[in-house]
Design a protein around this motif. Sequence first.
Motif, PDB file in Angstrom:
ATOM      1  N   SER A   1       0.836  -1.216   0.000  1.00 31.72           N
ATOM      2  CA  SER A   1       0.000   0.000   0.000  1.00 31.72           C
ATOM      3  C   SER A   1       0.863   1.254   0.000  1.00 31.72           C
ATOM      4  N   GLY A   2       2.003   1.201   0.674  1.00 28.75           N
ATOM      5  CA  GLY A   2       2.887   2.369   0.692  1.00 28.75           C
ATOM      6  C   GLY A   2       3.383   2.706  -0.698  1.00 28.75           C
ATOM      7  N   LEU A   3       3.790   1.678  -1.446  1.00 29.41           N
ATOM      8  CA  LEU A   3       4.252   1.893  -2.818  1.00 29.41           C
ATOM      9  C   LEU A   3       3.120   2.449  -3.672  1.00 29.41           C
ATOM     10  N   TRP A   4       1.956   1.811  -3.523  1.00 28.55           N
ATOM     11  CA  TRP A   4       0.819   2.201  -4.356  1.00 28.55           C
ATOM     12  C   TRP A   4       0.439   3.657  -4.107  1.00 28.55           C
ATOM     13  N   LEU A   5       0.232   4.010  -2.847  1.00 28.08           N
ATOM     14  CA  LEU A   5      -0.177   5.389  -2.547  1.00 28.08           C
ATOM     15  C   LEU A   5       0.944   6.377  -2.858  1.00 28.08           C
TER      16      LEU A   5
ATOM     17  N   SER B   1       0.704   7.024  -6.480  1.00 28.56           N
ATOM     18  CA  SER B   1      -0.549   7.581  -7.009  1.00 28.56           C
ATOM     19  C   SER B   1      -1.019   8.713  -6.111  1.00 28.56           C
ATOM     20  N   PRO B   2      -0.525   9.918  -6.349  1.00 30.23           N
ATOM     21  CA  PRO B   2      -0.836  11.050  -5.471  1.00 30.23           C
ATOM     22  C   PRO B   2      -2.340  11.310  -5.332  1.00 30.23           C
ATOM     23  N   ARG B   3      -3.114  11.013  -6.387  1.00 27.99           N
ATOM     24  CA  ARG B   3      -4.547  11.300  -6.309  1.00 27.99           C
ATOM     25  C   ARG B   3      -5.234  10.399  -5.303  1.00 27.99           C
ATOM     26  N   VAL B   4      -4.928   9.095  -5.386  1.00 27.56           N
ATOM     27  CA  VAL B   4      -5.508   8.166  -4.414  1.00 27.56           C
ATOM     28  C   VAL B   4      -5.055   8.562  -3.015  1.00 27.56           C
ATOM     29  N   ALA B   5      -3.789   8.946  -2.900  1.00 24.30           N
ATOM     30  CA  ALA B   5      -3.256   9.315  -1.594  1.00 24.30           C
ATOM     31  C   ALA B   5      -4.017  10.500  -1.027  1.00 24.30           C
TER      32      ALA B   5
ATOM     33  N   LEU C   1      -7.430   9.328   0.216  1.00 24.22           N
ATOM     34  CA  LEU C   1      -7.445   8.481   1.411  1.00 24.22           C
ATOM     35  C   LEU C   1      -6.796   9.129   2.621  1.00 24.22           C
ATOM     36  N   ASP C   2      -6.091  10.238   2.390  1.00 26.62           N
ATOM     37  CA  ASP C   2      -5.286  10.835   3.446  1.00 26.62           C
ATOM     38  C   ASP C   2      -5.994  10.949   4.811  1.00 26.62           C
ATOM     39  N   PRO C   3      -7.191  11.583   4.889  1.00 37.50           N
ATOM     40  CA  PRO C   3      -7.803  11.735   6.224  1.00 37.50           C
ATOM     41  C   PRO C   3      -8.159  10.402   6.871  1.00 37.50           C
ATOM     42  N   PHE C   4      -8.550   9.428   6.038  1.00 45.26           N
ATOM     43  CA  PHE C   4      -8.907   8.125   6.596  1.00 45.26           C
ATOM     44  C   PHE C   4      -7.689   7.437   7.195  1.00 45.26           C
ATOM     45  N   ILE C   5      -6.583   7.542   6.479  1.00 41.82           N
ATOM     46  CA  ILE C   5      -5.359   6.920   6.975  1.00 41.82           C
ATOM     47  C   ILE C   5      -4.942   7.580   8.284  1.00 41.82           C
ATOM     48  N   LYS C   6      -5.015   8.910   8.298  1.00 39.59           N
ATOM     49  CA  LYS C   6      -4.639   9.630   9.515  1.00 39.59           C
ATOM     50  C   LYS C   6      -5.506   9.180  10.680  1.00 39.59           C
TER      51      LYS C   6
END
Lengths: 254, 265
Positions: free
Chosen positions: A76-80, A83-87, A90-95
């Motif tokens: 997931s780290g590589l993927w996000l 892919s800056p858009r997906v990141a 998802l940013d607030p959810f991950i946080k």
Amino acid sequence: MKLFIARAGLLLALLALWYGLTEHGLLPPFFFGRPQLVGEVLVRWIGSGMIFRHLGVTLLETTLAFVIGIALGVSSGLWLGLSPRVAALLDPFIKACNAMPRVVLAPIFATWFGLGIASKVALGITLVFFVVFFNVYQGVKDVNPLLVANARMLGATPRALVRHVYWPSAMSWVFSSLHTAVGMAFVGAVVGEYLGSAQGVGYLILQAEGSFDINAVFAGIVILTVCALALDAMVTLAEQRFLKWRPGSAGANT
Amino acid sequence: MSEIALQWKGVTLAFGEAAPVLQAANLRVAAHEFLCIVGPTGCGKSTLLNLAAGLLAPSAGLIEVFGKPLAGINRRAGYLFQGDALLPWRNARENVAAGLIFHGRPRAIARAEADEWLGRVGLSAAAERYPHQLSGGMKKRVALAQMLALKPEILLMDEPFSALDVQTRSLMENELLALWSAKRRAVVFITHDLEEAIALGDRVVVMSAGPASRPVGEFVIDLPRPRDVAEIRMTPAFVDLHREIWQLLKGEVQKAYAAGVEART
Ligand SMILES: Nc1ncnc2c1ncn2[C@@H]1O[C@H](COP(=O)(O)OP(=O)(O)OP(=O)(O)O)[C@@H](O)[C@H]1O
Ligand SMILES: [Mg+2]
């Protein structure tokens, strides 16, 4: 060598202090145990072989959580990271997931996965995942843009870029997170056992506490500490093997 | 004039809303020409090369490579970056082999070719060393081998020798000239050292002080080849050229400096 002797001396001195304080009633042995009795418990556990069954379970949980957590965290780290858009999405959810004290998930996992190994592994994975994920994510984002530009000029396809530039660059971050991750996997296993199980070192400690056997609690802690140190040493070995290109690493002197 | 390898046609480049770094820059390099570019620091020399490499797209204007407009990475060019761009986790041999592997060569063949190139830049003994175990000059040579191994038709070199001490530097300049004379390709060589530019180049182009920089002067260097970079500096023809080009360059450097001082106060 001198350092080693000094350290061994310090350990002995601490044990002697413990012994002295509890033997002469300065500390109540009921709460603080006695080093010689802790030793006895350890000898009994190891002599009867009983400990190995429990330790085996705990280490199996630790290993599974560690391996699966790393695999998920790295991918997931590589993927996000790539892919800056997906990141951004998802940013607030991950946080939020990271900010949540994940140990409280243990009872939930126990109801989902039962009291066996699976619930402990699940807890360990949630702990390991985020440590590794954030490191890989950061590692991919922090790749030196000059390295990427150079590789592109040398004809690297996007796939080759991931494989030869992003991946190795992230790996050095992964390794720096592994020390924390292996500890986390262990914490997940032991806490999970402690909160409800029928085997494992965490279970042993819980049992001992139930019967006010403080010496057995300490014996369990000693076992856990030794194992954690051994796991950490294994990570260090792997690190030396894979990061020999790093300045100051032990394997670098060819 | 022979075939044009590379041409900037009215190229303007701005980063975001800032004043353009380059404005309507026109420049061309012939297929076998050694072109040197000098200019005040920060005027946009590296930017000029990044455009030619296809790493940046012009805001206006066009880059042409052998007559065709460039879109994306310039596949016919090799780029020796100003900064250190070797992969730190690969040793010297594997760094040189990397480009060959990207181009689909089997590993064993790529390694053998890499060793050959390391030999050519005098680094056979250091093939197994990782970048952090190499000196600045050695790293530059590995990067040079990495670029040359792919036999690009256009060589883009951004201040390759500026971090080296004087002796190593003239050694490497001579090596570069020898390699280039053996098989002449288009070279765009950026330097902040006018003497180096004259000693190496067929032509020296002076960039104006930024922002909105562009080439403002062009000097043909008709010194005989083969040249020895250390000796040629003593010749009267060299000294004359130096004086002439410095007249122009000095003005640009002073403008850039004055602008810098103004910006700080
Ligand atoms: N990615 C970027 N974003 C914004 N501004 C940039 C960027 N890259 C370069 N610049 C600006 O563009 C200008 C030209 O930069 P460039 O690196 O091309 O200069 P240079 O002539 O190569 O300088 P030097 O001789 O010091 O290497 C500088 O003012 C710099 O601040
Ligand atoms: Mg530059």
